[in-house]
Write a protein that holds these residues in place. Structure first.
Motif, PDB file in Angstrom:
ATOM      1  N   ALA A 110       2.225   1.866  -3.296  1.00 56.59           N
ATOM      2  CA  ALA A 110       1.143   2.329  -4.176  1.00 56.59           C
ATOM      3  C   ALA A 110       0.905   3.822  -3.989  1.00 56.59           C
ATOM      4  O   ALA A 110       0.769   4.573  -4.969  1.00 56.59           O
TER       5      ALA A 110
ATOM      6  N   TYR B 181       0.848  -1.200   0.000  1.00 57.77           N
ATOM      7  CA  TYR B 181       0.000   0.000   0.000  1.00 57.77           C
ATOM      8  C   TYR B 181       0.882   1.248   0.000  1.00 57.77           C
ATOM      9  O   TYR B 181       0.632   2.206  -0.730  1.00 57.77           O
TER      10      TYR B 181
ATOM     11  N   LEU C   6      -3.066   2.600 -10.820  1.00 58.96           N
ATOM     12  CA  LEU C   6      -2.059   1.619 -10.392  1.00 58.96           C
ATOM     13  C   LEU C   6      -1.991   0.437 -11.354  1.00 58.96           C
ATOM     14  O   LEU C   6      -0.911  -0.041 -11.709  1.00 58.96           O
TER      15      LEU C   6
ATOM     16  N   VAL D  14      -2.387  -5.408  -3.935  1.00 59.31           N
ATOM     17  CA  VAL D  14      -1.894  -4.367  -3.022  1.00 59.31           C
ATOM     18  C   VAL D  14      -1.977  -4.947  -1.616  1.00 59.31           C
ATOM     19  O   VAL D  14      -3.041  -5.434  -1.208  1.00 59.31           O
TER      20      VAL D  14
ATOM     21  N   GLU E  74      -7.048   3.073  -8.109  1.00 56.02           N
ATOM     22  CA  GLU E  74      -6.891   1.656  -8.490  1.00 56.02           C
ATOM     23  C   GLU E  74      -6.613   1.547  -9.985  1.00 56.02           C
ATOM     24  O   GLU E  74      -5.718   0.808 -10.414  1.00 56.02           O
TER      25      GLU E  74
ATOM     26  N   TYR F 252      -2.219  -2.855   4.239  1.00 56.50           N
ATOM     27  CA  TYR F 252      -3.007  -1.605   4.290  1.00 56.50           C
ATOM     28  C   TYR F 252      -2.918  -0.965   5.679  1.00 56.50           C
ATOM     29  O   TYR F 252      -2.635  -1.655   6.675  1.00 56.50           O
TER      30      TYR F 252
END
Ligand code: 4AD
Ligand code: MG
Length: 488
Positions: A337, A334, A366, A377, A363, A380
């Protein structure tokens, strides 16, 4: 030979064949003489040439020539329809596009190039007429999915929607096969439950209709507030106390007020749970294998139906899907990302910030960034995932061992995590969420042979959207339910 296929067993062993040989009534189709031949079997050549054949179905086209009339009949068993050759003398006056018919005749090799097999009709019976003006679908017209959506009670009669339903059925079978072949036990988790697994409060409450209308007290049918399930996960977790691999596949319900092309109030979820699992990698491996194995199975079993979507509804999807199947799925944390989103210099509607949930626009970015390959991913923020997700104890950017799989064109397809098996951490988390009393039974599991475990949930409708390239989730479920709409 086709009779064998009716029951899928060697001739002589099947119940239908046995009843026929004994001269008993065929209970399977409610007929007393010859069994019905499925059109898919006739067209695949499984039936060969055959006299005294009976087919039943709906008329997809009527083409009258000077002497002969050609009908095309479909019974839902295949995309292709069976050509019927009707000679003069047969009464076909009221047979129109959409009529239900029963036809007796002889199955022969067709002299025409378009099909191998055709049925020379001896007798045609109109079983149900179809109003030629009021029927909302017109012969030879290509109706959009949006148009068809207005007729949930009739759209199964179109080629496109019947293909979708066959693919849906095959996908469901493929998913069950995957789990069976890999040693998972299927558990029927309840539809009515007293937990809110995801803790998001998107619950439909369940009470008898008479209760809500007549009673104004706080009593409940089940003594406790009960709801339609949002996930079977917690019940699967119970089962990991005795089974190392379990799964469930059933309807789930969310009172989400969103009218997006990816959300329904009632959708099907495939969920799996693995015991003795300490790594997200083990979970992700099953997620990836399930996607690839089930998809390959569907492509090989229903090529014509899938091609209809890939050719006419979502050109380009075939290539995209091949890429997904061929390449290993990517993995990003995450935190990575969020870094990619920051560095993109793109203006997003919602600014990506560490600690916030990823939005659809994030999303999509990515997935594109990773070359339109599915992206896991992982890890989190602790504060945005449900109470059950396992603490990574990693501060100051505090995360949990949760995973989402993001797909091209769809966004989130799967959600999963390792579950918090450590009692002290679980207790403090439950307390923090105000769940101390509700989940005593869940805590208790940790006292009796508890093991590290984890699992995932796959949105079945989003999965179908993903393989077929269908934009709107309402077009992959027979009877869509969403806010302000519960037709039928
Ligand atoms: O990510 P979710 O909320 O995960 C769970 O419910 C976990 N308890 C699953 C588990 O670990 N056993 O939902 C799982 C998937 C999502 O990734 C999405 O594909 C789908 O379910 N989904 C929906 N599909 C259609 N309409 C909705 N409203 C959906 N909400 C979730
Ligand atoms: Mg999720």
């Amino acid at each position: 030979m086709w009779r064998r296929r009716l029951v899928g067993l060697p001739l002589g062993l099947g119940p239908v064949a046995k009843r026929r040989s004994e001269g008993l009534q065929c209970l399977f189709h409610g007929c007393s003489s010859d069994a019905r031949l499925q059109i898919g079997d006739a067209l695949s050549g499984a039936a060969g040439e055959e006299e005294n054949v009976r087919v039943q179905g709906w008329v997809r086209s009527v083409r009258a020539q000077k002497e002969i009339t050609f009908l095309h009949i479909n019974d839902g068993s295949s995309l292709q329809s069976l050509q019927i050759v009707a000679h003069p003398g047969l009464d076909i006056r009221n047979i129109t596009f959409g009529s239900a018919v029963e036809i007796w005749g002889k199955l022969v090799q067709s002299p025409h190039k378009k099909q191998n097999i055709e049925l020379r009709a001896d007798k045609i019976k109109l079983v149900g007429s179809c109003h030629p003006v009021n029927f909302p679908f017109k012969i030879k017209e290509r109706h959009s999915l949006e148009y068809m959506r207005q007729f949930p009670h009739l759209r199964c009669k179109t080629n496109v929607f019947s293909s979708l339903l066959r693919i849906r059925s095959e996908a469901s079978a493929a998913i069950h096969s995957f789990f069976k072949d890999n040693g998972f036990v299927h558990i029927h988790t309840p539809i009515i439950t007293s937990n809110d697994c995801e803790g998001a409060g998107e619950l439909f409450q369940v009470e008898p209709a008479s209760n809500t209308a007549e009673k104004n007290d706080n009593s409940h049918f089940f003594d406790v507030p009960s709801f339609l399930t949002v996930s079977g996960q917690l019940h699967l977790e119970v089962m990991t106390g005795a089974f190392t691999q379990v799964y469930t596949f059933g309807p789930t319900f969310r009172a989400e007020n969103s009218q997006t092309r990816r959300h329904l109030a009632e959708f099907y979820m495939v969920e799996a749970e693995l015991a003795f699992t300490e790594s997200l990698k083990d979970i992700m491996e099953v997620m990836e294998n399930l996607f690839k194995t089930a998809t390959s199975h569907i492509l090989s079993k229903r090529p014509d139906d899938v091609e209809l979507f890939h050719k006419y509804i979502a050109p380009g999807q075939k290539g995209r899907l091949e890429q997904m199947l061929k390449n290993p799925f990517q993995v990003l944390s995450y935190t990575e990302a969020i870094g990619i989103l920051h560095r993109s210099m793109k203006t997003f509607k919602f600014e990506p910030k560490w600690g916030c949930d990823l939005q659809t626009e994030h999303e999509n970015y990515l997935v594109e960034h990773c070359g339109n390959i599915p992206v896991f991913v992982i890890n989190y923020p602790y504060d945005i995932k449900p109470f059950y997700a396992r603490d990574n104890q990693d501060g100051p950017q505090h995360t949990v061992a949760a995973v989402d799989l993001l797909m091209p064109g769809i966004g989130e397809l799967y959600g999963g995590s390792l579950r918090e098996e450590r009692l002290d951490l679980l207790q403090s988390r439950l307390k923090q969420h105000g769940h101390k009393d509700t989940y005593q039974w869940y805590e208790e599991l940790r006292h009796f042979g508890s093991v590290p475990h984890g699992g995932f949930g796959l949105g079945f409708e989003r999965y179908l959207q993903c393989i077929l390239g269908i934009e709107n989730i309402k077009d992959v479920i027979p009877f869509p339910r969403f806010s302000h709409s519960c037709f039928l």
